[in-house]
Write a protein that holds these residues in place. Structure first.
Motif, PDB file in Angstrom:
ATOM      1  N   LEU A 137       0.831  -1.200   0.000  1.00  0.00           N
ATOM      2  CA  LEU A 137       0.000   0.000   0.000  1.00  0.00           C
ATOM      3  C   LEU A 137       0.869   1.254   0.000  1.00  0.00           C
ATOM      4  N   LEU A 138       1.930   1.257   0.781  1.00  0.00           N
ATOM      5  CA  LEU A 138       2.823   2.408   0.825  1.00  0.00           C
ATOM      6  C   LEU A 138       3.478   2.643  -0.541  1.00  0.00           C
ATOM      7  N   ARG A 139       3.915   1.572  -1.190  1.00  0.00           N
ATOM      8  CA  ARG A 139       4.494   1.706  -2.546  1.00  0.00           C
ATOM      9  C   ARG A 139       3.449   2.261  -3.520  1.00  0.00           C
ATOM     10  N   LEU A 140       2.220   1.776  -3.404  1.00  0.00           N
ATOM     11  CA  LEU A 140       1.149   2.255  -4.278  1.00  0.00           C
ATOM     12  C   LEU A 140       0.872   3.738  -4.039  1.00  0.00           C
ATOM     13  N   LEU A 141       0.896   4.156  -2.782  1.00  0.00           N
ATOM     14  CA  LEU A 141       0.671   5.568  -2.464  1.00  0.00           C
ATOM     15  C   LEU A 141       1.773   6.449  -3.046  1.00  0.00           C
ATOM     16  N   GLU A 142       2.994   5.936  -3.076  1.00  0.00           N
ATOM     17  CA  GLU A 142       4.097   6.675  -3.697  1.00  0.00           C
ATOM     18  C   GLU A 142       3.881   6.790  -5.208  1.00  0.00           C
ATOM     19  N   GLN A 143       3.398   5.714  -5.828  1.00  0.00           N
ATOM     20  CA  GLN A 143       3.092   5.750  -7.261  1.00  0.00           C
ATOM     21  C   GLN A 143       1.931   6.711  -7.527  1.00  0.00           C
ATOM     22  N   GLU A 144       0.946   6.697  -6.639  1.00  0.00           N
ATOM     23  CA  GLU A 144      -0.199   7.592  -6.784  1.00  0.00           C
ATOM     24  C   GLU A 144       0.260   9.053  -6.726  1.00  0.00           C
ATOM     25  N   ARG A 145       1.152   9.358  -5.796  1.00  0.00           N
ATOM     26  CA  ARG A 145       1.664  10.724  -5.682  1.00  0.00           C
ATOM     27  C   ARG A 145       2.343  11.160  -6.980  1.00  0.00           C
TER      28      ARG A 145
ATOM     29  N   ILE B  76      -0.258  11.918  -9.548  1.00  0.00           N
ATOM     30  CA  ILE B  76      -0.920  13.197  -9.280  1.00  0.00           C
ATOM     31  C   ILE B  76      -0.036  14.341  -9.758  1.00  0.00           C
ATOM     32  N   VAL B  77       1.240  14.271  -9.420  1.00  0.00           N
ATOM     33  CA  VAL B  77       2.183  15.320  -9.813  1.00  0.00           C
ATOM     34  C   VAL B  77       2.263  15.424 -11.336  1.00  0.00           C
ATOM     35  N   ASN B  78       2.257  14.282 -12.013  1.00  0.00           N
ATOM     36  CA  ASN B  78       2.351  14.260 -13.473  1.00  0.00           C
ATOM     37  C   ASN B  78       0.996  14.393 -14.164  1.00  0.00           C
ATOM     38  N   ARG B  79      -0.051  14.511 -13.369  1.00  0.00           N
ATOM     39  CA  ARG B  79      -1.434  14.672 -13.870  1.00  0.00           C
ATOM     40  C   ARG B  79      -1.817  13.572 -14.852  1.00  0.00           C
ATOM     41  N   GLU B  80      -1.575  12.343 -14.442  1.00  0.00           N
ATOM     42  CA  GLU B  80      -1.907  11.174 -15.248  1.00  0.00           C
ATOM     43  C   GLU B  80      -3.239  10.616 -14.748  1.00  0.00           C
ATOM     44  N   ALA B  81      -4.329  11.135 -15.303  1.00  0.00           N
ATOM     45  CA  ALA B  81      -5.673  10.829 -14.806  1.00  0.00           C
ATOM     46  C   ALA B  81      -5.985   9.339 -14.812  1.00  0.00           C
ATOM     47  N   GLY B  82      -5.623   8.645 -15.855  1.00  0.00           N
ATOM     48  CA  GLY B  82      -5.890   7.204 -15.932  1.00  0.00           C
ATOM     49  C   GLY B  82      -5.195   6.440 -14.830  1.00  0.00           C
ATOM     50  N   ASP B  83      -3.947   6.799 -14.575  1.00  0.00           N
ATOM     51  CA  ASP B  83      -3.192   6.132 -13.513  1.00  0.00           C
ATOM     52  C   ASP B  83      -3.763   6.461 -12.143  1.00  0.00           C
ATOM     53  N   ILE B  84      -4.200   7.697 -11.959  1.00  0.00           N
ATOM     54  CA  ILE B  84      -4.781   8.091 -10.674  1.00  0.00           C
ATOM     55  C   ILE B  84      -6.019   7.247 -10.385  1.00  0.00           C
ATOM     56  N   THR B  85      -6.847   7.062 -11.405  1.00  0.00           N
ATOM     57  CA  THR B  85      -8.057   6.244 -11.242  1.00  0.00           C
ATOM     58  C   THR B  85      -7.702   4.799 -10.927  1.00  0.00           C
ATOM     59  N   ARG B  86      -6.727   4.267 -11.643  1.00  0.00           N
ATOM     60  CA  ARG B  86      -6.298   2.879 -11.408  1.00  0.00           C
ATOM     61  C   ARG B  86      -5.732   2.719 -10.004  1.00  0.00           C
ATOM     62  N   HIS B  87      -4.932   3.695  -9.571  1.00  0.00           N
ATOM     63  CA  HIS B  87      -4.352   3.635  -8.229  1.00  0.00           C
ATOM     64  C   HIS B  87      -5.440   3.675  -7.161  1.00  0.00           C
ATOM     65  N   ALA B  88      -6.465   4.479  -7.385  1.00  0.00           N
ATOM     66  CA  ALA B  88      -7.564   4.563  -6.413  1.00  0.00           C
ATOM     67  C   ALA B  88      -8.256   3.209  -6.274  1.00  0.00           C
ATOM     68  N   SER B  89      -8.465   2.534  -7.383  1.00  0.00           N
ATOM     69  CA  SER B  89      -9.088   1.210  -7.354  1.00  0.00           C
ATOM     70  C   SER B  89      -8.190   0.194  -6.641  1.00  0.00           C
ATOM     71  N   ASP B  90      -6.900   0.222  -6.984  1.00  0.00           N
ATOM     72  CA  ASP B  90      -5.945  -0.692  -6.346  1.00  0.00           C
ATOM     73  C   ASP B  90      -5.844  -0.411  -4.848  1.00  0.00           C
ATOM     74  N   LYS B  91      -5.881   0.871  -4.500  1.00  0.00           N
ATOM     75  CA  LYS B  91      -5.793   1.257  -3.087  1.00  0.00           C
ATOM     76  C   LYS B  91      -6.994   0.707  -2.312  1.00  0.00           C
ATOM     77  N   LYS B  92      -8.172   0.809  -2.910  1.00  0.00           N
ATOM     78  CA  LYS B  92      -9.387   0.287  -2.263  1.00  0.00           C
ATOM     79  C   LYS B  92      -9.247  -1.207  -2.018  1.00  0.00           C
ATOM     80  N   SER B  93      -8.733  -1.933  -2.997  1.00  0.00           N
ATOM     81  CA  SER B  93      -8.546  -3.382  -2.854  1.00  0.00           C
ATOM     82  C   SER B  93      -7.574  -3.710  -1.718  1.00  0.00           C
ATOM     83  N   LEU B  94      -6.473  -2.963  -1.650  1.00  0.00           N
ATOM     84  CA  LEU B  94      -5.491  -3.217  -0.593  1.00  0.00           C
ATOM     85  C   LEU B  94      -6.049  -2.873   0.789  1.00  0.00           C
ATOM     86  N   VAL B  95      -6.799  -1.789   0.893  1.00  0.00           N
ATOM     87  CA  VAL B  95      -7.390  -1.420   2.185  1.00  0.00           C
ATOM     88  C   VAL B  95      -8.385  -2.487   2.623  1.00  0.00           C
ATOM     89  N   ASP B  96      -9.179  -3.001   1.683  1.00  0.00           N
ATOM     90  CA  ASP B  96     -10.108  -4.083   2.008  1.00  0.00           C
ATOM     91  C   ASP B  96      -9.354  -5.320   2.507  1.00  0.00           C
TER      92      ASP B  96
END
Length: 141
Positions: free
Chosen positions: A19-27, A30-50
């Protein structure tokens, strides 16, 4: 046969590291404004939190869960897991704030773009809002 408490603790630690590695990728996304990746990271993050929540429930229901506070080795593992969880929470808050700033920046840019196109909102005599495009189209000369 259910997994040992040691194995459950190790799995939870590994999931939090993922999850920490994913949050670093998400950051970075966000910085690079890669909307598709941000959406994918949000989905992956939800799965890991579950998954983390499920692991936490398994640990709490385990027959050896009472030893988590009694056994010094388990106590160290729980403290390491808690530290990782705190780091994930902090990183997630930072990412959330960065995402909000990026969204605000987008809205400001969009407003400037609309203004540059000559979109203006006016009201007619009935009080109904109307958008006008007047970028040089209302010249009489």
């Amino acid at each position: 046969m259910s997994p040992t408490i040691e194995k459950l603790l190790a799995q939870q630690h590994a999931t939090l590291e993922a999850l920490l590695r994913l949050l670093e990728q998400e950051r970075a996304s966000i910085v690079n404004r890669e909307a598709g990746d941000i959406t994918r990271h949000a989905s992956d993050k939800k799965s890991l939190v579950d998954k983390i929540q499920l692991q936490d429930q398994q640990i709490a229901r385990h027959s050896q869960s009472s030893q988590l506070k009694e056994n010094p080795e388990f106590t160290r593992q729980v403290e390491a897991i808690q530290a990782l969880l705190d780091e994930c929470r902090s990183q997630n808050e930072i990412n959330g704030a960065a995402l909000q700033r990026a969204q605000l920046s987008f809205h400001k840019l969009n407003n400037l773009f609309q203004q540059s196109l000559g979109h203006h909102q006016t009201y007619n005599k009935e009080g109904v809002a109307q958008n006008l495009r007047s970028l040089g189209t209302n010249l009489k000369a």
